[in-house]
Design a protein around this motif. Structure first.
Motif, short mmCIF file in Angstrom:
data_model
loop_
_atom_site.label_atom_id
_atom_site.label_comp_id
_atom_site.label_asym_id
_atom_site.label_seq_id
_atom_site.Cartn_x
_atom_site.Cartn_y
_atom_site.Cartn_z
N ARG A 67 0.85 -1.18 0.00
CA ARG A 67 0.00 0.00 0.00
C ARG A 67 0.89 1.24 0.00
N PHE B 16 1.25 5.38 -0.45
CA PHE B 16 0.53 6.63 -0.32
C PHE B 16 1.40 7.78 -0.81
N ILE C 153 -5.06 4.86 7.17
CA ILE C 153 -4.66 3.71 6.36
C ILE C 153 -4.36 2.51 7.26
N ALA D 239 0.99 1.61 6.08
CA ALA D 239 1.27 1.70 4.65
C ALA D 239 2.68 1.20 4.39
N VAL E 16 6.09 3.96 8.95
CA VAL E 16 5.99 3.97 7.49
C VAL E 16 7.31 4.49 6.89
#
Length: 294
Positions: free
Chosen positions: A78, A80, A150, A158, A195
């Motif tokens: 994932r 972003f 998220i 993420a 992240v």
């Protein structure tokens, strides 16, 4: 200066780029609101609007805020993308948006050694400076807020946050220090949420081609980002960030990759950005997976 593409792989993928560019429809804004710091006009004289989803979840349809796909693969990456109008895909005089994120997602599926499954989502805030993004970390559209959403929706952080910001700061700052500090704080906020990040350099522009001060500050910011991403400890980003050179090097208005204002890109330009970042993103994802295994 001629527009140069960063790698031979990008040149070799020209045919694929055209297919990618034609396979996506323009992504409309979910809603618009006035730029909170300088009215509804950016410092460069064009009206701004932003995509503002109330929830950022990873559904099967790009940037749909409605639902999370129940059958998403457990190892799905994932990604972003966060920043200003260059992330939103603003392309004056068009009122549409052409985010590079759509093309990045498609490109990740076709390049060699790319991830087997990746979803890309984005939020770009036209007219916003890196400083305003940093000062809004916990706002509804702030980076920390969105990364936590998220995490809550996916059950894990993420995989990567791609941060492209700093262009608008060149119109307000007289030195590069505050821009560097704000960008560093954005990356550290993401790292605090577990992240990893990618720092994309500030691109060239028509404005920088005629303004020595802006060009000098952009160079200083980009050099600082490169150093921070390669350094741990004081002044570094602790091995949690990677640096990516902006895929389009040099401003050439006749290339077809730039919007008429010389600051933003054409729809074809945004496609090129997504394809050009794909190899860097794939490498960063691979690094993140290997780090987790250690």
């Amino acid at each position: 200066m001629a527009t140069r593409h960063r790698s031979s792989a990008l040149m070799a993928s020209a045919a694929s780029l055209l297919l990618v560019a034609r396979s996506f429809e323009r992504v409309p804004s979910v809603s618009s609101f006035l730029f909170p710091y300088h009215g509804n006009m950016s410092p460069f004289g064009f009206r701004v609007s932003i995509s503002a989803p109330t929830r950022l979840l990873f559904s099967e349809t790009p940037n749909r805020p409605d639902e999370v796909a129940a059958d998403s693969p457990p190892q799905r990456h994932r990604i972003f993308c966060y920043g200003d109008s260059l992330t939103a895909g603003t392309s004056p005089p068009s009122m549409g948006e052409f985010p590079y994120g759509t093309h990045l997602e498609r490109a990740l599926g076709i390049i060699d050694d790319g991830p087997s499954s990746a979803a890309v989502r984005w939020l770009g805030l036209p007219g916003w400076t890196a400083t305003s993004l940093r000062d809004s970390l916990d706002a509804p559209n702030g980076l920390r807020t969105l990364l936590r959403r998220i995490h809550d929706s996916a059950g894990e952080p993420a995989s990567l946050a791609v941060i492209l910001a700093g262009t608008n700061d060149l119109a307000y700052e007289v030195e590069s220090g505050p821009i560097i500090e704000a960008l560093s704080d954005l990356h550290k906020a993401a790292h605090g949420e577990g992240v990893r990040t990618m720092a994309v350099s500030i691109p060239s522009s028509g404005w920088q081609s005629v303004d020595d001060r802006a060009r000098s500050m952009a160079t200083e910011v980009n050099d600082a980002l490169r150093r921070m991403c390669s350094k741990s400890g004081d002044g570094g980003l602790g091995g949690m960030a990677t640096f990516a050179e902006f895929p389009i090097l040099g401003y050439e208005p006749g290339s077809g990759l730039w919007a008429p204002d010389g600051l933003h890109f054409s729809p074809e330009g945004y496609s090129c950005i997504g394809l050009g970042l794909a190899e860097d993103v794939a490498s960063a994802l691979k690094c993140g997976v290997e780090t987790k295994k250690e």
